[in-house]
Design an enzyme around this catalytic site. Structure first.
Site, short mmCIF file in Angstrom:
data_model
loop_
_atom_site.label_atom_id
_atom_site.label_comp_id
_atom_site.label_asym_id
_atom_site.label_seq_id
_atom_site.Cartn_x
_atom_site.Cartn_y
_atom_site.Cartn_z
N ASP A 132 2.05 7.56 9.99
CA ASP A 132 2.25 6.08 10.25
C ASP A 132 3.27 5.71 9.36
O ASP A 132 3.12 4.51 8.62
CB ASP A 132 0.63 5.45 9.82
N LYS A 144 -8.83 -2.67 -3.17
CA LYS A 144 -9.22 -3.11 -2.05
C LYS A 144 -10.69 -2.73 -1.91
O LYS A 144 -11.28 -1.57 -2.39
CB LYS A 144 -8.36 -1.96 -1.06
N PRO A 204 7.99 0.26 8.58
CA PRO A 204 8.36 -0.49 7.27
C PRO A 204 7.38 -1.05 6.40
O PRO A 204 7.46 -1.35 5.36
CB PRO A 204 9.20 -1.65 8.05
N LEU A 218 -5.09 -10.71 -3.54
CA LEU A 218 -3.56 -10.53 -3.14
C LEU A 218 -3.70 -10.70 -1.47
O LEU A 218 -2.34 -10.75 -0.94
CB LEU A 218 -3.26 -8.99 -3.50
N VAL A 240 1.81 -2.37 -7.02
CA VAL A 240 3.35 -2.37 -6.81
C VAL A 240 3.71 -3.64 -6.61
O VAL A 240 3.37 -4.18 -5.38
CB VAL A 240 3.66 -1.13 -5.56
#
Length: 732
Positions: free
Chosen positions: A137, A43, A140, A21, A94
Site C-alpha cells: 500500500d 492509536k 502518498p 490528532l 512524526v
C-alpha cells in the site's frame, strides 16, 4: 490537533495523553508523551473492530512487522497492547505532512526533491524486500515528509512475498490509483516486490506533476485504467531524463520489466545527499513544506486544554471507495502516523501559505518580524545554527497558538562571523522596515561591529550568547542592547556557590594558568576577594610558556586543600592540570570554567577528567526535567533530528521575551522598534532556560541571580547538574 474530550483517558499504557490528532471509523489517534517525555502518536482501535478476529489478527501482524523494522526511512512501533479490549499502538510522533497533503495543498515538488524522495523510498522498500516483505500500500498518504527525509508508514497489510492476504476473498488490497495491475487482478492474492515498485512509480509521478497517473473517480474505473490503459504522462516530459526513466520503468504493466528497489536507488542515489551519519539538513524540501513541518512541531509544544463540555463530532479521516458491488477495496488505516498525517490538513495548508485560520470577522492580523543575525557559515556556524533553530521553534509555537493577535516572522541573516560582513548585515537588517527586533549577532566580533549600528537606529538587539563585556560593549551607552546571558565577569559566582553551599570547602587552592592572561587574573582576584565558605585561598601560578603543571599542583596540594580551581581557558592545559592532580591522588573537588568544556579536555585528560565541575552560562534543555524543557527537546529532535544545541533554548527564550514586549504594546497601531526595546527592560520573563530579570535603572543589565549552570565531567561527557543555585552535591 483537537482538545481531549471528557471521555478520553488521562493515561494509557504509561503514556500521558495530550491531544487528539485525528479520529476515524476505526478509532482515535492521540498525541501523547511516553514516560521519558518523548512525543508519540498513539492509536486506539474501537472495541467493535477489535471484536472481529480477522481484524485483530491484522492488527497483531501490523504491530509485529512494524516493531521489527529498523530502517531509517520507516516509522516503527514503539509500544503496543494487541490484546486489550481496545487495542492500541504507539509510534514515534512524526510532525511532517503526508506527501498527499503537501502536493494537494502546495503543488508538486521540484524535481530535485522527487529524486531524494525516490532514492530514500527505494532504500526503504529494498530493506523490506530483503526480509521477504511486500508493503502492498505504497501511496502518498503513507509517506510523511520531514526535514531529513521521507518516512514510509502503515504496515497493516504488509505480507510476505507471495503470501495471501488475511481478509475477505473479494477484497482488493491496496489503494486504487496506486496499486499494481497484479494486485487488481488477483483480488488480494499473490504479489511480489515488483508490485511495490509500480506503486512507487505512481507516487513519484504524482509528486512531480501533482497528477495521479491513472486519474481519479470511482474505484472500479481507476482499477480498470490501471490494468488496461497507459498512465497519464502529462508533465513527465519536462522531468530530468533519469527521473523520467525511473518512473516509466516502474509503471510497466509487466512486473518482470520493472526495476528492483536497488536499481531505483542506484539510478537516483548520485543526486541524493548521504543517508548515513547526521541528518543531511532541510535542503531537500521546498520552504513551504518546511514551514508546514515547523507549524506541526510547534503544536506539540502547546497542545490545547482538555474540553469539559460537549464538542462537535469529528469527521472520520477515512477514504471511502464508491461504486463497488461484490468487490471491496480494503484500506486499513493501520499506522497511527497515517492518521496524524491526515488530520488538520486545511489549517496546516493555510498556515503554510502565510494565513492564519481565525474565528469571527477579523482575519487580517499584523506580522512582526524578528531578524536573526548569526554566523551560519563560518567557524562558529554550529552555535549560530542552534540559535536559529531555537528561535524558529519559538516563532512557530507562537503562530500555532489559538487566537493569536499577531504573527511572528523570522528572517535569518548570515555574517559568516566576519566583522565587516556583520556591519553590512546590520545595514541590510535596518533597511528592512518590517523588522521589529534583532536576535544576535552570535559571535563576539559580529556583536562588536554591529551592535553600535543597531543602537544608533534604536533597534532592539538581544545578545543571547555573546558577553557584552568581552565584546567591549556597554548597555549603559547602547540603550537598546539587551543581554540575556550571565557576564563573564560573574563566572566565579556559580563555583563559589557550589563550593560554599553544595560542597562546602574551607581551604581552596587556585592553579592560575598565566597562558589565559587577564582572564586568569580576574578569576583569581574574584576568588581571593570572596573565597568559598569565607575560608582561605592559596594561588599557584603556571607560566604561559610551561606545559608542566606538576610543580604548581604539588605546591597547591601541600596546603591540604579541599578543592582545587583551575583558573584558565585552555582545554589542553586544563587536561594537563587534571593529569597532575590524578597522579598526586587528589580526591577533593576540582572545578573549572566553560571555555574548558570541550571534547579536547575529555580526550586529553581521560580518566583524570572524572568529577571536574564547570560553570556555564547556558542550559542543556534535554537534561532539564520541566514539562516545557521536555516539550522543547522533543520538538527540536522531531524538527532537526538531533538534541538541542548549545544556546538553542536561550534563543527560544529571546523570542519569548520579544513577544512579551509586543504583547504589552498591543497590535492596533504600528509598533516602532524603539518601543519594543524600551519594553524589554521592564519585563519579568520566566523562560525555558532561566528567569530573565533586568536591574531597573540606567544600566539595562540583567539581574544575575539563577542565570548560570553547572556541569560535571562524568563517563566521557559533560553531565548537566542544573542551575547553580539548585545543583546538588555529586560524587567524584
Amino acid at each position: 490537533m483537537r482538545a481531549l474530550r471528557a471521555e478520553d483517558p488521562e493515561e494509557l499504557g504509561g503514556h500521558r495523553l495530550l491531544a487528539r490528532l485525528g479520529a476515524g471509523g476505526m478509532g482515535v489517534v492521540y498525541l501523547a508523551r511516553s514516560a521519558d517525555g518523548t512525543p508519540v502518536a498513539l492509536k486506539v482501535i474501537r472495541a467493535e473492530y477489535a471484536a472481529d478476529p480477522a481484524f485483530r489478527a491484522r492488527f497483531r501482524r501490523e504491530v509485529r512487522l512494524a516493531t521489527g523494522l529498523t530502517g531509517r526511512w520507516v516509522v516503527a512501533v514503539t509500544a503496543a497492547d494487541t490484546e486489550a479490549r481496545e487495542p492500541w499502538l504507539a509510534t514515534a510522533f512524526v510532525p511532517g505532512p503526508s506527501l498527499a497533503e503537501a502536493v494537494d495543498g502546495l503543488g508538486p515538488l521540484p524535481p530535485e526533491s522527487v529524486v531524494v524522495l525516490g532514492a530514500r523510498l527505494a532504500r526503504a522498500l529494498g530493506e523490506l524486500h530483503a526480509v521477504d516483505l511486500v508493503h502492498r500500500d505504497v501511496k502518498p498518504g503513507n509517506i510523511l515528509l520531514v526535514p531529513d527525509g521521507p518516512r514510509l508508514i502503515d504496515f497493516g497489510i504488509a505480507k510476505g512475498a507471495g503470501a495471501t492476504a488475511l481478509t475477505a476473498p473479494d477484497a482488493v488490497i491496496g489503494t486504487p490509483g496506486y496499486l499494481s495491475p497484479e494486485q487488481a487482478r488477483t483480488h488480494g492474492g499473490k504479489v511480489g516486490p515488483a508490485s511495490d515498485l509500480f506503486s512507487l512509480g505512481c507516487v513519484l509521478a504524482y509528486a512531480a506533476t501533482g497528477r495521479r497517473p491513472f486519474g481519479t473517480g470511482d474505484a472500479p474505473v481507476v482499477l480498470y485504467r490501471t490494468v488496461h490503459e497507459p498512465p497519464d504522462r502529462t508533465g513527465l516530459a519536462q522531468l530530468p531524463p533519469p527521473l523520467r526513466a525511473v518512473i516509466d520503468g516502474c509503471l510497466a504493466k509487466d512486473p518482470a520489466l520493472r526495476p528492483t528497489a536497488a536499481e531505483v536507488h542506484s539510478a537516483m542515489a548520485h543526486d541524493d545527499p548521504p543517508e548515513e551519519g547526521p541528518a543531511p539538513g532541510t535542503g531537500w524540501l521546498p520552504p513551504a513544506v518546511l514551514r508546514l513541518i515547523a507549524e506541526r512541531s510547534a503544536r506539540a509544544l502547546d497542545p490545547p486544554p482538555r474540553t469539559a463540555g460537549p464538542i462537535a463530532p469529528e469527521q472520520p479521516n477515512t477514504l471511502t471507495a464508491q461504486g463497488f458491488s461484490r468487490r471491496r477495496v480494503l484500506t486499513i488505516g493501520g499506522s497511527a502516523a497515517a492518521v496524524l498525517a491526515a488530520s488538520g490538513t486545511a489549517a496546516s495548508v493555510l498556515l503554510a501559505r502565510g494565513h492564519l485560520p481565525t474565528t469571527g470577522a477579523r482575519r487580517d492580523i499584523p506580522t512582526h518580524t524578528i531578524a536573526l543575525h548569526a554566523d551560519l557559515t563560518g567557524t562558529q556556524k554550529t552555535l549560530g545554527k542552534a540559535q536559529e533553530r531555537g528561535a524558529l521553534l519559538a516563532v512557530t509555537a507562537h503562530n500555532a497558538r489559538a487566537n493569536v493577535s499577531y504573527r511572528l516572522g523570522l528572517s535569518s541573516y548570515d555574517d559568516g562571523g566576519d566583522a565587516a560582513r556583520a556591519r553590512d548585515t546590520a545595514r541590510r537588517v535596518l533597511a528592512t522596515r518590517s523588522v521589529s527586533a534583532v536576535i544576535g549577532p552570535t559571535t563576539t566580533a559580529g556583536a562588536r561591529a554591529a551592535a553600535p549600528l543597531y543602537a544608533a537606529a534604536s533597534m532592539p538587539v538581544v545578545l543571547v550568547s555573546v558577553d557584552d563585556g568581552t565584546a567591549g560593549l556597554s548597555t549603559t551607552t547602547l540603550r537598546t542592547l539587551c543581554v540575556t546571558r550571565a557576564s563573564d565577569s560573574s563566572q566565579t559566582l556559580p563555583l563559589l556557590s557550589y563550593l560554599t553551599r553544595t560542597r562546602p570547602t574551607h581551604r581552596t587552592a587556585v592553579v592560575q594558568d598565566r597562558a589565559a592572561g587577564e582572564t586568569a587574573v580576574d578569576i583569581t582576584r574574584n576568588l581571593v576577594e570572596t573565597p568559598p565558605s569565607d575560608g582561605t585561598i592559596t594561588v599557584h601560578q603556571v607560566a604561559a610558556e610551561s606545559t608542566d603543571f606538576g610543580p604548581a599542583v604539588a605546591h597547591a596540594l601541600a596546603t591540604r586543600p579541599q578543592a582545587v580551581v583551575y583558573a584558565g581557558t585552555s582545554p589542553g592545559r586544563a587536561a594537563a592540570c587534571a593529569r597532575a592532580l590524578a597522579a598526586a591522588h587528589f580526591t577533593g573537588a576540582v572545578a573549572g570554567f566553560e571555555p574548558v568544556m570541550r571534547g579536547a579536555f575529555l580526550t586529553a585528560a581521560g580518566q583524570a577528567a572524572e568529577g571536574w565541575v564547570f560553570e556555564a552560562p547556558y542550559t542543556q534543555a534535554q537534561s532539564v526535567g520541566t514539562p516545557a524543557a521536555k516539550a522543547f527537546t522533543a520538538a527540536y529532535r522531531a524538527r532537526f533530528g538531533a538534541a538541542p544545541g548549545r544556546w538553542s533554548a536561550e534563543a527560544y527564550d529571546a523570542v519569548g521575551l520579544i513577544a512579551r514586549a509586543l504583547d504589552a504594546l498591543g497590535t492596533t497601531t504600528t509598533i516602532e522598534p524603539a518601543q519594543v526595546a524600551e519594553g524589554l527592560f521592564h519585563l519579568a520573563y520566566d523562560g525555558l532556560a532561566k528567569p530573565i530579570r533586568f536591574v531597573q535603572g540606567t544600566t539595562h543589565t540583567m539581574a544575575l541571580e539563577n542565570t548560570a549552570f553547572l556541569y560535571q565531567a562524568s563517563g566521557g561527557v559533560f553531565r548537566f547538574l542544573g542551575r547553580y543555585d539548585q545543583a546538588r552535591a555529586v560524587k567524584t
